[in-house]
Write an enzyme that holds these catalytic residues in place. Structure first.
Site, mmCIF file in Angstrom:
data_model
loop_
_atom_site.group_PDB
_atom_site.id
_atom_site.type_symbol
_atom_site.label_atom_id
_atom_site.label_comp_id
_atom_site.label_asym_id
_atom_site.label_seq_id
_atom_site.Cartn_x
_atom_site.Cartn_y
_atom_site.Cartn_z
ATOM 1 N N ASP A 16 0.822 -1.218 0.000
ATOM 2 C CA ASP A 16 0.000 0.000 0.000
ATOM 3 C C ASP A 16 0.852 1.263 0.000
ATOM 4 O OD1 ASP A 16 -2.354 -1.473 0.133
ATOM 5 O OD2 ASP A 16 -2.542 -1.288 2.315
ATOM 6 N N ARG A 97 -0.126 4.863 17.112
ATOM 7 C CA ARG A 97 -0.559 5.856 16.110
ATOM 8 C C ARG A 97 -0.261 7.299 16.487
ATOM 9 N NH1 ARG A 97 -0.049 2.573 12.094
ATOM 10 N NH2 ARG A 97 -1.520 0.862 12.121
ATOM 11 N N ASP A 126 -7.599 3.296 12.633
ATOM 12 C CA ASP A 126 -6.302 3.948 12.526
ATOM 13 C C ASP A 126 -6.365 5.285 11.786
ATOM 14 O OD1 ASP A 126 -4.941 2.090 14.049
ATOM 15 O OD2 ASP A 126 -4.669 0.738 12.352
ATOM 16 N N SER A 178 -4.144 -8.945 7.487
ATOM 17 C CA SER A 178 -3.648 -7.586 7.710
ATOM 18 C C SER A 178 -3.024 -7.580 9.102
ATOM 19 C CB SER A 178 -4.814 -6.601 7.638
ATOM 20 O OG SER A 178 -4.446 -5.418 8.292
HETATM 21 N N1 ARG Z 1 -8.343 -3.334 15.947
HETATM 22 C C1 ARG Z 1 -7.114 -2.828 16.443
HETATM 23 C C2 ARG Z 1 -7.221 -1.358 16.642
HETATM 24 O O1 ARG Z 1 -8.097 -0.764 16.137
HETATM 25 C C3 ARG Z 1 -5.940 -3.203 15.601
HETATM 26 C C4 ARG Z 1 -5.831 -2.605 14.267
HETATM 27 C C5 ARG Z 1 -4.666 -3.202 13.576
HETATM 28 N N2 ARG Z 1 -4.399 -2.659 12.298
HETATM 29 C C6 ARG Z 1 -4.122 -3.426 11.232
HETATM 30 N N3 ARG Z 1 -3.815 -2.813 10.140
HETATM 31 N N4 ARG Z 1 -4.165 -4.722 11.261
HETATM 32 O O2 ARG Z 1 -6.447 -0.779 17.336
#
Ligand code: ARG
Length: 415
Positions: A16, A97, A126, A178
């Site tokens: 990506d 983040r 995110d 992912s």
């Molecule tokens: N669900 C978790 C969160 O919102 C993890 C997200 C993980 N991101 C990913 N690209 N797999 O914090």
């Protein structure tokens, strides 16, 4: 809107964000693209990543080891706060983040960029965390989220796009998952796990061994804490970063810290999330145990309520906010006496507390014992109950006088 000439983009070297470099440049009239890659302990070799970004078309790429800052400013406050989302998720992604957003902003300032870009999808948390954090730190910067707007809708389309432009892309086979990993844990989504009834496949896990293949027997570890911060393993003092890494190895080797949950995302949907958090699980468990002896009942219970709210603040992407700062001040204050040691026995897929001690322990053996040496004054208990039960005695007397039942056995059924 002034013309965008320089853009800083979050860059991981994955498909990506690799496609994003040429795409951004093309979409913004030949704008210069700069990358930022942060090492949060994701366990990847980042030595060639700057060159890779440049070969992909970036003017430059800043690569920074953020592990200690991540631990110091984000993970430790979450440990002190006992911040675990919906009772299960130790928040590794959500904590990373805001730090990455802060670094994107710094990098934008360094190169004089007027926009920042990220590679988050349009239905996750995110994007919320990045964009709210960037707004909070640099309200003047434009935010670009190509994955919400470009028409590279499938992996195949992205690969084709990259091949056409001869940019280096990861040679790994299409992974159905992912994944987002750092020091504090790993998240694995998608693939078969989107069916809630399907057990996560064996190849989904990366930080933990299958508990059924873990070593036989068990080991014992002593975790030392100072004011809520983990500082030692079996008496060996080390930095919290090194400590987390060692616990990830040891507990991960026993298959401890696998989490399979369905969580409520900020953007309104439920999602199946599979996490691995070996070190984080042990640290939270031991830390809470220490609080059980070091905090008084009222503070312990009040803090626990705030822990949930603090976890939501982190999860919801509002790290850079007055509420987070105020809550953190309270939570840190509770940690003054959370110093001591916790003994944990670790075996296949399981960690159990077997002991705890602290110079600030409020546990008084004399008060607690049913054996010789009891210092508890039984005679004071009677008066306590008389007053504590007084309201209920009064209610009973009033109800009896009024001919009402003393208590209702079950709620009346609605018609
Ligand atoms: N669900 C978790 C969160 O919102 C993890 C997200 C993980 N991101 C990913 N690209 N797999 O914090």
């Amino acid at each position: 809107m002034s013309e965008i000439k320089k853009i800083v983009t979050a860059y991981s070297g994955g498909l990506d964000t690799s496609c994003m470099i040429p795409w951004l440049s093309e979409a913004y009239g030949g704008a210069e693209i700069y990358g930022f890659t942060g090492d949060l302990g994701q366990g990847e070799d980042l030595s060639g990543i700057r060159e890779k970004a440049i070969r992909t078309g970036a003017v430059d790429c800043v690569v920074e080891d953020l592990q200690d800052e991540f631990v110091e400013d984000y993970i430790l406050p979450a440990v002190h706060a006992s911040a675990v989302y919906e009772g299960m998720y130790p928040l590794h992604t959500a904590l990373g983040r805001p730090l990455l957003a802060k670094k994107l902003v710094e990098t934008a300032r360094k190169f004089g960029a007027t926009a920042v870009a990220h590679g988050c999808t349009g239905k996750g948390n995110d994007q919320v965390r990045f964009e709210v954090a960037i707004r909070a730190l640099a309200p003047d910067l434009e935010i670009i989220a190509p994955l919400r707007t470009w028409d590279l809708l499938t992996r195949e389309m992205e690969v084709e796009y990259a091949l056409e432009r001869k940019i280096p892309i990861p040679i790994t086979k299409a992974k159905p998952y992912s994944i987002d990993q750092n020091l504090w844990g790993c998240a694995i989504e998608c693939g078969e796990m989107e069916d809630l009834w399907t057990e996560p496949p064996a190849d989904a896990w990366r930080m933990t061994k299958d508990p059924s293949h873990a070593p036989r027997g068990s080991i014992e570890m002593v975790l030392g804490f100072e004011q809520g911060t983990p500082v030692s393993i079996d008496g060996r003092t080390m930095s919290p970063t090194a400590l987390i890494k060692e616990l990830n190895q040891v507990a991960g080797g026993f298959g401890v810290g696998r989490i399979d949950m369905v969580e409520n995302r900020v953007v309104g949907l439920k999602s199946r999330e599979v996490y691995e958090a070996p070190g984080a699980s042990l640290i939270h468990m031991a830390h809470t145990e220490l609080e059980r002896i070091c905090l008084d009942r009222a503070t312990f219970n009040y803090k626990n309520k705030m822990s949930q709210d603090f976890a939501n603040v982190i999860y919801d992407g509002v790290w850079f906010s007055p509420l987070r700062e105020a809550m953190q001040a309270f939570l840190e204050e509770t940690q003054r006496t959370v110093t001591g040691e916790v003994r944990i026995r670790v075996s296949a897929g399981l960690a159990r507390i077997t002991g705890r001690r602290s110079p600030y322990s409020l546990y008084d053996m004399g008060l607690a014992t049913y054996s010789e040496g009891d210092t508890f004054d039984r005679t004071t208990a009677e008066g306590f109950m008389a007053l504590y039960g007084l309201p209920y005695k009064t209610i009973a007397e009033v109800r009896r006088k009024a001919g009402q039942p003393l208590f209702v056995k079950r709620r009346p059924q609605s018609s």
